[in-house]
Design an enzyme around this catalytic site. Structure first.
Site: not given
Ligand SMILES: NC(=O)c1ccc[n+]([C@@H]2O[C@H](COP(=O)([O-])OP(=O)(O)OC[C@H]3O[C@@H](n4cnc5c(N)ncnc54)[C@H](O)[C@@H]3O)[C@@H](O)[C@H]2O)c1
Length: 366
Positions: A126, A148, A190, A232, A242, A246, A250, A253, A257, A270
């Protein structure tokens, strides 16, 4: 000693936690850990590529702060890791290793590892204390902030998840030097979003920034990260779960999406989908009376290598996926739109408007 900016994030649900931002800030880590979780041990959940590139640095930093690593779980890189089987593997590992309810989970990686690890931390026993160490620009400016967490389902993105605030966020931008160009631009999407939502000046800064310049110059990038975190955090302070405001985060998005789901998370990253989605959202806003100069957002077009051929003739399918987005309601599709810069609103819209917005976006990006 290198300076770290210390921000406090206060969620509307009552939690408060520190976010440290800077470059080369490892000397501050002990203090950060003490403020966040105190317990001198943790389970690490880490992105595969980050592990390959930075293990020695990361392990040394934890050792220097006398933090024991009880377990070290590596998440395969890529969106497909936001899935049941990875979630289950983490739960199994945590329970096999005898993790206690008080054991912090330190999640090191981009948004994928952050969302997955955060969801596991929120649900094991939990809820275990969670610390985010974001390593992509997108995770630093967006996904690690605000609580999130989640994994994907074949019917839609982030359909399984929780709101779960971390105990602290550690943002050291020196890790960005190893990031691919494509992932730099994913994060920049973003940041463009924050500019439209809250601060038009950000887009002026961005238009003068080439990634190569940003990579070697921590001052503008740290300033962009700090501005983004503050924007943010400001929204999360009003509405962490949200229930209202909040939702504006999006912007773009819901369009994006649908494209990610249709491409089975393998075609567009993304941030790429969000960039394309924002163009559609601005077009939709203009159709409803706003007067955005599309040239501003389109100046960034050359930064993205978007392959949209499979989507162009499938707008009906994209609209079907939009109905499955969790932001849609039984009354129809709700979109985040803008009256003007820094003036977002959420509205139910007609399908015909969405259709037209997609068409114009594809025209701009073809
Ligand atoms: N929780 C939230 O509020 C929220 C908000 C926006 C996006 N997201 C989510 O985030 C995800 C996308 O995140 P992302 O773009 O970071 O993708 P990701 O986590 O897949 O990272 C992108 C790539 O970068 C590589 N990587 C990470 N750090 C690195 C570094 N320092 N040097 C070299 N390579 C590195 C990873 O291995 C991967 O191949 C999506 O799933 C999206 O839905 C969540």
């Amino acid at each position: 000693m290198t300076k770290a900016t210390q921000l406090t994030i206060s969620a509307s649900t009552g939690e408060q936690y520190p976010a440290y931002v800077g470059t080369d800030i490892q000397e501050h880590f002990s203090r950060f850990w003490e403020e966040s979780v105190k317990t001198p041990e943790c389970m690490v959940i880490i992105d595969e590529r980050v592990e390959e590139l930075h293990t020695d640095f990361l392990r040394a930093q934890l050792a220097d702060s006398s933090i024991d690593i009880l377990d070290w779980y590596v998440v395969p890189s890529g969106e497909s890791s936001k899935c049941w089987s990875q979630y289950q593997a983490i739960v199994d590992r945590a329970l096999q290793q005898g993790i206690l309810r008080t054991t912090p989970v330190l999640v090191i990686g981009g948004g994928v590892t952050g969302d997955l690890g955060g969801f596991a931390a929120s649900s094991i026993m939990r809820g275990l204390p969670l610390v985010h160490w974001p390593t992509t620009l997108l995770a630093m400016v967006d996904s690690s902030i605000g609580g999130k967490t989640g994994i994907n389902h074949s019917r839609g993105k982030n359909l399984i998840g929780s709101f779960y605030q971390p105990k602290g966020i550690w943002i050291d931008s020196q890790l960005l030097t190893t990031l691919d160009r494509r992932d730099w631009y994913n994060g920049i999407s973003e940041i463009i979003k924050y500019s439209y939502l809250a601060d038009p000046s950000i887009i002026d800064t961005l238009s003068q920034c080439e990634v190569d310049k940003l990579k070697n110059n921590p001052i503008p990038i740290n300033s962009l990260i700090e501005k983004s975190v503050r924007i943010k955090a400001n929204i999360v302070a009003k509405d962490a779960r949200e229930a209202g405001i909040r939702a504006v985060l999006n912007l773009g998005h819901t369009f994006g999406h649908a494209m990610e789901v249709m491409g089975k998370y393998g075609t567009l990253a993304h941030g790429e989908a969000v960039y394309a989605g924002m163009i559609a959202a601005l077009e939709a806003s203009n159709m409803l009376g706003a007067q955005f100069d599309m040239g501003r957002i389109l100046t960034f077009k050359g930064w993205y290598d978007l392959h949209l051929d499979d989507y162009t003739n499938n707008i009906d399918t994209l609209i079907e996926f939009m109905y499955q987005d969790k932001k849609s309601t039984s009354d129809g599709i709700r979109l985040v739109l803008l009256e003007d810069w820094a003036a977002p609103y959420v509205s139910l819209v007609e399908e015909s408007l969405i259709q037209k917005a997609y068409e114009r976006m594809f025209e701009h990006l073809s």
